[in-house]
Design a protein around this motif. Structure first.
Motif, PDB file in Angstrom:
ATOM      1  N   ILE A 272     -12.592  -5.184  12.476  1.00  0.00           N
ATOM      2  CA  ILE A 272     -11.780  -6.276  11.946  1.00  0.00           C
ATOM      3  C   ILE A 272     -11.643  -6.050  10.445  1.00  0.00           C
ATOM      4  CG2 ILE A 272     -11.523  -8.778  11.752  1.00  0.00           C
ATOM      5  CD1 ILE A 272     -11.615  -7.799  14.635  1.00  0.00           C
ATOM      6  N   GLU A 273     -10.388  -6.005   9.932  1.00  0.00           N
ATOM      7  CA  GLU A 273     -10.205  -5.665   8.510  1.00  0.00           C
ATOM      8  C   GLU A 273      -9.027  -6.413   7.888  1.00  0.00           C
ATOM      9  OE1 GLU A 273      -8.950  -1.649   7.636  1.00  0.00           O
ATOM     10  OE2 GLU A 273      -8.586  -1.223   9.736  1.00  0.00           O
ATOM     11  N   PRO A 274      -9.224  -7.664   7.532  1.00  0.00           N
ATOM     12  CA  PRO A 274      -8.147  -8.392   6.864  1.00  0.00           C
ATOM     13  C   PRO A 274      -7.856  -7.856   5.465  1.00  0.00           C
ATOM     14  CG  PRO A 274     -10.182  -9.657   6.831  1.00  0.00           C
ATOM     15  CD  PRO A 274     -10.430  -8.491   7.720  1.00  0.00           C
ATOM     16  N   PHE A 275      -6.567  -7.704   5.172  1.00  0.00           N
ATOM     17  CA  PHE A 275      -6.085  -7.423   3.823  1.00  0.00           C
ATOM     18  C   PHE A 275      -5.427  -8.703   3.313  1.00  0.00           C
ATOM     19  CE2 PHE A 275      -6.476  -3.180   5.434  1.00  0.00           C
ATOM     20  CZ  PHE A 275      -6.589  -2.323   4.339  1.00  0.00           C
ATOM     21  N   VAL A 276      -5.753  -9.076   2.086  1.00  0.00           N
ATOM     22  CA  VAL A 276      -5.302 -10.336   1.509  1.00  0.00           C
ATOM     23  C   VAL A 276      -4.574 -10.049   0.203  1.00  0.00           C
ATOM     24  CG1 VAL A 276      -6.056 -12.553   0.579  1.00  0.00           C
ATOM     25  CG2 VAL A 276      -7.224 -11.570   2.562  1.00  0.00           C
ATOM     26  N   THR A 277      -3.458 -10.750  -0.035  1.00  0.00           N
ATOM     27  CA  THR A 277      -2.670 -10.491  -1.231  1.00  0.00           C
ATOM     28  C   THR A 277      -2.058 -11.772  -1.778  1.00  0.00           C
ATOM     29  OG1 THR A 277      -0.835  -9.175  -2.133  1.00  0.00           O
ATOM     30  CG2 THR A 277      -0.576 -10.009   0.103  1.00  0.00           C
ATOM     31  N   SER A 278      -1.681 -11.719  -3.042  1.00  0.00           N
ATOM     32  CA  SER A 278      -0.893 -12.792  -3.643  1.00  0.00           C
ATOM     33  C   SER A 278       0.598 -12.492  -3.536  1.00  0.00           C
ATOM     34  CB  SER A 278      -1.283 -12.953  -5.126  1.00  0.00           C
ATOM     35  OG  SER A 278      -1.131 -11.724  -5.819  1.00  0.00           O
ATOM     36  N   GLY A 279       0.943 -11.370  -2.920  1.00  0.00           N
ATOM     37  CA  GLY A 279       2.338 -10.950  -2.799  1.00  0.00           C
ATOM     38  C   GLY A 279       2.958 -11.328  -1.467  1.00  0.00           C
ATOM     39  N   VAL A 280       3.959 -10.545  -1.063  1.00  0.00           N
ATOM     40  CA  VAL A 280       4.746 -10.887   0.131  1.00  0.00           C
ATOM     41  C   VAL A 280       3.997 -10.623   1.429  1.00  0.00           C
ATOM     42  CG1 VAL A 280       6.944 -10.551  -1.025  1.00  0.00           C
ATOM     43  CG2 VAL A 280       5.885  -8.614   0.176  1.00  0.00           C
ATOM     44  N   GLY A 281       2.951  -9.805   1.384  1.00  0.00           N
ATOM     45  CA  GLY A 281       2.165  -9.568   2.589  1.00  0.00           C
ATOM     46  C   GLY A 281       2.713  -8.494   3.506  1.00  0.00           C
ATOM     47  N   LEU A 282       3.400  -7.521   2.928  1.00  0.00           N
ATOM     48  CA  LEU A 282       3.892  -6.362   3.675  1.00  0.00           C
ATOM     49  C   LEU A 282       3.548  -5.103   2.881  1.00  0.00           C
ATOM     50  CD1 LEU A 282       7.445  -7.694   4.604  1.00  0.00           C
ATOM     51  CD2 LEU A 282       5.510  -7.443   6.181  1.00  0.00           C
ATOM     52  N   VAL A 283       3.572  -3.946   3.561  1.00  0.00           N
ATOM     53  CA  VAL A 283       3.327  -2.704   2.851  1.00  0.00           C
ATOM     54  C   VAL A 283       4.603  -1.883   2.725  1.00  0.00           C
ATOM     55  CG1 VAL A 283       0.886  -2.517   3.430  1.00  0.00           C
ATOM     56  CG2 VAL A 283       2.587  -1.491   4.951  1.00  0.00           C
ATOM     57  N   GLU A 284       4.605  -1.050   1.717  1.00  0.00           N
ATOM     58  CA  GLU A 284       5.687  -0.098   1.477  1.00  0.00           C
ATOM     59  C   GLU A 284       5.096   1.299   1.549  1.00  0.00           C
ATOM     60  OE1 GLU A 284       8.251   1.308  -2.436  1.00  0.00           O
ATOM     61  OE2 GLU A 284       7.690  -0.807  -2.219  1.00  0.00           O
ATOM     62  N   THR A 285       5.807   2.210   2.205  1.00  0.00           N
ATOM     63  CA  THR A 285       5.340   3.586   2.333  1.00  0.00           C
ATOM     64  C   THR A 285       5.800   4.419   1.148  1.00  0.00           C
ATOM     65  OG1 THR A 285       5.446   3.437   4.747  1.00  0.00           O
ATOM     66  CG2 THR A 285       5.363   5.638   3.802  1.00  0.00           C
ATOM     67  N   LEU A 286       4.863   5.129   0.530  1.00  0.00           N
ATOM     68  CA  LEU A 286       5.170   6.025  -0.573  1.00  0.00           C
ATOM     69  C   LEU A 286       5.201   7.466  -0.054  1.00  0.00           C
ATOM     70  CD1 LEU A 286       2.889   4.422  -3.314  1.00  0.00           C
ATOM     71  CD2 LEU A 286       5.333   4.049  -2.908  1.00  0.00           C
ATOM     72  N   PRO A 287       5.849   8.374  -0.760  1.00  0.00           N
ATOM     73  CA  PRO A 287       5.997   9.732  -0.232  1.00  0.00           C
ATOM     74  C   PRO A 287       4.726  10.576  -0.270  1.00  0.00           C
ATOM     75  CG  PRO A 287       7.032   9.545  -2.396  1.00  0.00           C
ATOM     76  CD  PRO A 287       6.655   8.161  -1.980  1.00  0.00           C
ATOM     77  N   GLN A 288       3.762  10.231  -1.133  1.00  0.00           N
ATOM     78  CA  GLN A 288       2.572  11.062  -1.269  1.00  0.00           C
ATOM     79  C   GLN A 288       1.699  10.966  -0.022  1.00  0.00           C
ATOM     80  OE1 GLN A 288       3.662   8.626  -3.353  1.00  0.00           O
ATOM     81  NE2 GLN A 288       2.931   8.951  -5.437  1.00  0.00           N
ATOM     82  N   HIS A 289       1.008  12.061   0.287  1.00  0.00           N
ATOM     83  CA  HIS A 289       0.060  12.044   1.402  1.00  0.00           C
ATOM     84  C   HIS A 289      -1.119  12.950   1.078  1.00  0.00           C
ATOM     85  CE1 HIS A 289       2.198  15.785   2.543  1.00  0.00           C
ATOM     86  NE2 HIS A 289       3.297  15.071   2.472  1.00  0.00           N
ATOM     87  N   TYR A 290      -2.322  12.460   1.380  1.00  0.00           N
ATOM     88  CA  TYR A 290      -3.551  13.169   1.049  1.00  0.00           C
ATOM     89  C   TYR A 290      -4.528  13.212   2.221  1.00  0.00           C
ATOM     90  CZ  TYR A 290      -1.543  12.064  -3.490  1.00  0.00           C
ATOM     91  OH  TYR A 290      -0.669  11.934  -4.547  1.00  0.00           O
ATOM     92  N   ILE A 291      -4.198  12.524   3.313  1.00  0.00           N
ATOM     93  CA  ILE A 291      -5.039  12.466   4.510  1.00  0.00           C
ATOM     94  C   ILE A 291      -4.193  12.903   5.701  1.00  0.00           C
ATOM     95  CG2 ILE A 291      -6.435  10.983   6.006  1.00  0.00           C
ATOM     96  CD1 ILE A 291      -6.885   9.153   3.576  1.00  0.00           C
ATOM     97  N   TYR A 292      -4.828  13.635   6.640  1.00  0.00           N
ATOM     98  CA  TYR A 292      -4.091  14.222   7.758  1.00  0.00           C
ATOM     99  C   TYR A 292      -4.929  14.135   9.029  1.00  0.00           C
ATOM    100  CZ  TYR A 292      -2.001  16.182   3.579  1.00  0.00           C
ATOM    101  OH  TYR A 292      -1.435  16.313   2.341  1.00  0.00           O
ATOM    102  N   SER A 293      -4.270  14.268  10.172  1.00  0.00           N
ATOM    103  CA  SER A 293      -4.995  14.407  11.427  1.00  0.00           C
ATOM    104  C   SER A 293      -4.302  15.436  12.305  1.00  0.00           C
ATOM    105  CB  SER A 293      -5.092  13.061  12.163  1.00  0.00           C
ATOM    106  OG  SER A 293      -3.812  12.578  12.508  1.00  0.00           O
TER     107      SER A 293
END
Length: 321
Positions: free
Chosen positions: A212-233
């Protein structure tokens, strides 16, 4: 099985608590990440994923690339997300802290991919107060959700509890970042547990394992994807002939088949420039999957808290306390 989950959780908890005491302004992010990962190994567990360190408006999927010069600054709100496994049985946990200490002078030419600002941000007393409240809201939401978990509870019950607790404290849940079920060698085993009510009637039963991992914000409550990537599977086999890409893919299959990994893991095989060149065809062919960096869509600060839980008949075991 339970013993391995418990041991993984105890190690994750120990390292998480120690990491919060080490972080200070002026410290390089990569130094904290490498310390966390080495401590996990020294304590007898494997890495379930690269340690994530997400600063301010970044929410997740940041781990240091090779030669990372990103530093922590006074007042930063930092998510530390780490995962361990014992014989494939996973513990996933996160905490959010506010960085203290004296800032250092930062060269304008310094590359800091772990920050979306130039370092040494101006943080007011009001900013700090809100960041403390964000952390408290995430912690309270997690505790309230844990308090109702038992055999027979629905995912919607948990999500509704998270949403209500967060909103009642004056903030918004980040709706598209979710908790998840866990299985042996499977970090995300199918179920999603968002921090907003969805009406999902799927029922948890005794023995189920979830994060269980709630993320809490004072903003709109959505995420935006950025082009950088540093983790892979790892995704699938692809034909690359006798190339270096083929050799690296074989190495990944032998050493990182089940869990996400970082570029840093392969610096004993290639220097940084060569590594980028070799990994490129693996990404474009979908032999490996890149987890792109995520930020809060409105640029707002955010906090995360997370525990791994085993469902019991009349309650639950929190393995990562």
């Amino acid at each position: 099985m339970y013993d391995e989950y418990i041991k993984a959780g105890q190690i994750a908890s120990k390292v998480r608590k120690s990491a919060t005491k080490r972080i200070t302004s002026g410290m390089k992010v990569i130094d904290l990440i490498e310390w966390v990962e080495e401590e996990i190994r020294k304590n007898g567990a494997g890495l379930a994923f690269p340690c994530n360190i997400s600063i301010n408006d970044i929410t997740s999927h940041y781990t240091s690339p090779p030669s990372d010069d990103t530093v922590f600054c006074n007042g930063d709100i930092v998510k530390i997300d780490l995962g361990t496994h014992v014989d494939g049985y996973i513990a996933d946990t996160a905490v959010t802290v506010i960085v203290e200490g004296d800032n250092i002078e930062i060269d304008n030419n310094t590359s800091m991919p772990g920050r979306l600002d130039n370092g040494n941000p101006e943080v007011t007393t009001s900013d700090l107060e809100e960041r403390v409240e964000l952390i408290e809201a995430a912690r309270n939401a997690l505790e309230c959700a844990i308090s109702i978990i038992r055999d027979g509870i629905t995912l919607s019950d948990i999500s509704s509890q998270l949403e209500e607790t967060i909103i009642n404290q004056g903030f918004n849940p980040i709706s598209d970042l979710t908790g998840h079920s866990l299985a042996r060698y499977n970090l995300h085993s199918g179920l999603q547990i968002p921090p907003v009510s969805t009406g999902d009637t799927h029922t948890l039963h005794e023995g189920d394992v979830v994060a269980i991992e709630p993320f809490v914000t004072s903003g709109v409550g959505l995420v935006e994807t950025l082009p950088q990537h540093y983790i892979y599977s790892y995704l699938r086999e692809r034909p690359f002939g006798e190339s270096e890409a083929s050799k690296l893919l074989k190495h990944i299959q032998e050493n990182n088949l089940h869990f996400p990994f970082a570029k840093r893991y392969f610096l004993d095989l290639y220097d940084e420039d060569k590594l980028n060149h070799v990994m490129h065809p693996l990404i474009t062919s979908r032999a490996i999957f890149p987890y792109k960096l995520l930020k809060e869509a409105s640029g707002a600060m955010n906090a995360q808290c997370e525990h791994t839980i085993i469902v019991e008949k009349e309650g639950c075991i929190v393995t990562t306390l």
